[in-house]
Write a protein that holds these residues in place. Sequence first.
Motif, PDB file in Angstrom:
ATOM      1  N   VAL A 139       0.836  -1.202   0.000  1.00 52.14           N
ATOM      2  CA  VAL A 139       0.000   0.000   0.000  1.00 52.14           C
ATOM      3  C   VAL A 139       0.873   1.254   0.000  1.00 52.14           C
ATOM      4  N   LEU A 140       1.886   1.289   0.849  1.00 50.91           N
ATOM      5  CA  LEU A 140       2.743   2.479   0.916  1.00 50.91           C
ATOM      6  C   LEU A 140       3.572   2.649  -0.350  1.00 50.91           C
ATOM      7  N   ASN A 141       4.012   1.549  -0.955  1.00 49.96           N
ATOM      8  CA  ASN A 141       4.769   1.639  -2.204  1.00 49.96           C
ATOM      9  C   ASN A 141       3.882   2.021  -3.383  1.00 49.96           C
ATOM     10  N   SER A 142       2.565   1.915  -3.220  1.00 48.63           N
ATOM     11  CA  SER A 142       1.629   2.286  -4.277  1.00 48.63           C
ATOM     12  C   SER A 142       1.024   3.676  -4.059  1.00 48.63           C
ATOM     13  N   TRP A 143       1.323   4.302  -2.939  1.00 53.61           N
ATOM     14  CA  TRP A 143       0.774   5.625  -2.618  1.00 53.61           C
ATOM     15  C   TRP A 143       1.490   6.666  -3.475  1.00 53.61           C
ATOM     16  N   PRO A 144       0.773   7.316  -4.399  1.00 52.13           N
ATOM     17  CA  PRO A 144       1.425   8.257  -5.317  1.00 52.13           C
ATOM     18  C   PRO A 144       2.211   9.374  -4.626  1.00 52.13           C
ATOM     19  N   ALA A 145       1.681   9.931  -3.539  1.00 52.62           N
ATOM     20  CA  ALA A 145       2.379  11.028  -2.861  1.00 52.62           C
ATOM     21  C   ALA A 145       3.729  10.566  -2.323  1.00 52.62           C
ATOM     22  N   LEU A 146       3.759   9.401  -1.705  1.00 53.22           N
ATOM     23  CA  LEU A 146       5.016   8.872  -1.158  1.00 53.22           C
ATOM     24  C   LEU A 146       5.958   8.441  -2.277  1.00 53.22           C
ATOM     25  N   THR A 147       5.417   7.837  -3.309  1.00 47.52           N
ATOM     26  CA  THR A 147       6.235   7.402  -4.446  1.00 47.52           C
ATOM     27  C   THR A 147       6.927   8.596  -5.096  1.00 47.52           C
ATOM     28  N   LEU A 148       6.191   9.676  -5.313  1.00 44.31           N
ATOM     29  CA  LEU A 148       6.769  10.880  -5.901  1.00 44.31           C
ATOM     30  C   LEU A 148       7.843  11.472  -4.993  1.00 44.31           C
ATOM     31  N   ALA A 149       7.571  11.491  -3.682  1.00 43.40           N
ATOM     32  CA  ALA A 149       8.549  12.020  -2.729  1.00 43.40           C
ATOM     33  C   ALA A 149       9.837  11.207  -2.753  1.00 43.40           C
ATOM     34  N   VAL A 150       9.718   9.885  -2.854  1.00 44.65           N
ATOM     35  CA  VAL A 150      10.902   9.017  -2.880  1.00 44.65           C
ATOM     36  C   VAL A 150      11.651   9.184  -4.203  1.00 44.65           C
ATOM     37  N   GLY A 206      13.136  13.475   0.512  1.00 43.17           N
ATOM     38  CA  GLY A 206      13.608  13.113   1.839  1.00 43.17           C
ATOM     39  C   GLY A 206      15.119  12.977   1.866  1.00 43.17           C
ATOM     40  N   GLY A 207      15.768  13.464   0.849  1.00 42.27           N
ATOM     41  CA  GLY A 207      17.220  13.354   0.748  1.00 42.27           C
ATOM     42  C   GLY A 207      17.610  12.077   0.039  1.00 42.27           C
ATOM     43  N   PRO A 208      18.913  11.789   0.018  1.00 41.33           N
ATOM     44  CA  PRO A 208      19.392  10.605  -0.698  1.00 41.33           C
ATOM     45  C   PRO A 208      18.935   9.284  -0.081  1.00 41.33           C
ATOM     46  N   THR A 209      18.428   9.323   1.136  1.00 39.79           N
ATOM     47  CA  THR A 209      17.955   8.101   1.802  1.00 39.79           C
ATOM     48  C   THR A 209      16.428   8.007   1.782  1.00 39.79           C
ATOM     49  N   SER A 210      15.800   8.629   0.802  1.00 38.20           N
ATOM     50  CA  SER A 210      14.331   8.644   0.736  1.00 38.20           C
ATOM     51  C   SER A 210      13.728   7.237   0.714  1.00 38.20           C
ATOM     52  N   ALA A 211      14.309   6.341  -0.062  1.00 41.58           N
ATOM     53  CA  ALA A 211      13.780   4.968  -0.138  1.00 41.58           C
ATOM     54  C   ALA A 211      13.912   4.277   1.214  1.00 41.58           C
ATOM     55  N   ASP A 212      15.008   4.522   1.919  1.00 44.35           N
ATOM     56  CA  ASP A 212      15.179   3.936   3.249  1.00 44.35           C
ATOM     57  C   ASP A 212      14.143   4.478   4.218  1.00 44.35           C
ATOM     58  N   LYS A 213      13.801   5.753   4.071  1.00 41.88           N
ATOM     59  CA  LYS A 213      12.773   6.351   4.936  1.00 41.88           C
ATOM     60  C   LYS A 213      11.420   5.700   4.678  1.00 41.88           C
ATOM     61  N   ARG A 214      11.128   5.412   3.410  1.00 39.85           N
ATOM     62  CA  ARG A 214       9.869   4.730   3.095  1.00 39.85           C
ATOM     63  C   ARG A 214       9.859   3.337   3.726  1.00 39.85           C
ATOM     64  N   ASP A 225       7.436  15.741   8.078  1.00 34.46           N
ATOM     65  CA  ASP A 225       8.731  15.793   8.769  1.00 34.46           C
ATOM     66  C   ASP A 225       9.873  15.211   7.944  1.00 34.46           C
ATOM     67  N   GLU A 226       9.639  14.086   7.318  1.00 30.97           N
ATOM     68  CA  GLU A 226      10.723  13.372   6.624  1.00 30.97           C
ATOM     69  C   GLU A 226      10.885  13.754   5.159  1.00 30.97           C
ATOM     70  N   PHE A 227       9.769  14.149   4.500  1.00 31.68           N
ATOM     71  CA  PHE A 227       9.834  14.437   3.059  1.00 31.68           C
ATOM     72  C   PHE A 227       9.466  15.883   2.720  1.00 31.68           C
ATOM     73  N   GLU A 228       9.123  16.658   3.752  1.00 30.32           N
ATOM     74  CA  GLU A 228       8.713  18.052   3.567  1.00 30.32           C
ATOM     75  C   GLU A 228       7.572  18.176   2.562  1.00 30.32           C
ATOM     76  N   VAL A 229       6.595  17.274   2.696  1.00 21.54           N
ATOM     77  CA  VAL A 229       5.427  17.250   1.826  1.00 21.54           C
ATOM     78  C   VAL A 229       4.189  17.438   2.687  1.00 21.54           C
ATOM     79  N   LEU A 230       3.386  18.417   2.333  1.00 19.62           N
ATOM     80  CA  LEU A 230       2.127  18.641   3.026  1.00 19.62           C
ATOM     81  C   LEU A 230       1.039  17.921   2.231  1.00 19.62           C
ATOM     82  N   VAL A 231       0.550  16.818   2.781  1.00 19.96           N
ATOM     83  CA  VAL A 231      -0.465  16.019   2.100  1.00 19.96           C
ATOM     84  C   VAL A 231      -1.827  16.603   2.448  1.00 19.96           C
ATOM     85  N   ASP A 232      -2.464  17.237   1.472  1.00 18.74           N
ATOM     86  CA  ASP A 232      -3.768  17.847   1.734  1.00 18.74           C
ATOM     87  C   ASP A 232      -4.842  17.347   0.773  1.00 18.74           C
TER      88      ASP A 232
END
Length: 191
Positions: free
Chosen positions: A25-36, A41-49, A81-88
């Motif tokens: 589910v999290l790997n399919s979430w468009p907002a998180l996928t785009l952020a990664v 989230g920096g060079p460790t974005s995938a690790d944060k996910r 906090d981790e990706f500086e994305v405001l999900v609204d």
Amino acid sequence: MDAQFATAAPATDASSFLDLAITLVLNSWPALTLAVQSNWGGPTSADKRDWLCGAISDMLKERPETDAEDLEDVLIQVMNDEFEVLVDDESAGDVALEIMEYRAQTARGDFSAIQGLWEKWQRKSSQKAAATNMFKQVETRDEDQETDDDEDESDAEDVEMGDAPNLVRAPREKAEPEIDEDGFTMVKKKR
């Protein structure tokens, strides 16, 4: 999604099926996928996910009273906090509800929906891999053709072209300014 996840062993018990569902589910979430993908989230974005997947799994195991609203709050906070994305766009609420539904299914011993989600993910991943390989093959062929073309050009004899036309214009002579009878310089419009 990383290669390690794509080749992971299939889930065998309720806990591993729930972990699989959370990850899918999290790997399919468009907002998180785009952020990664954008490294927001920096060079460790995938690790944060990946960390988020584990943190949600731990939260659901350690705090069974967790509901969809609690989970939505965590998703929104981590994205901020981790990706500086405001999900609204309310997608965090949808993701939370989906995870909670899979939690309820695994609690009943029903793993069929998660298994279907996993199979769909595998098909999609294999299609992406096939498309990537095809792109690489086309790219390789194009590079080979360029190399062949370069060799053909270097082997050809120089051909006398004769007098080529001048491509550089000769500078124009600057016209002298015209001064009228009162001593004023006439301003001419440029063409």
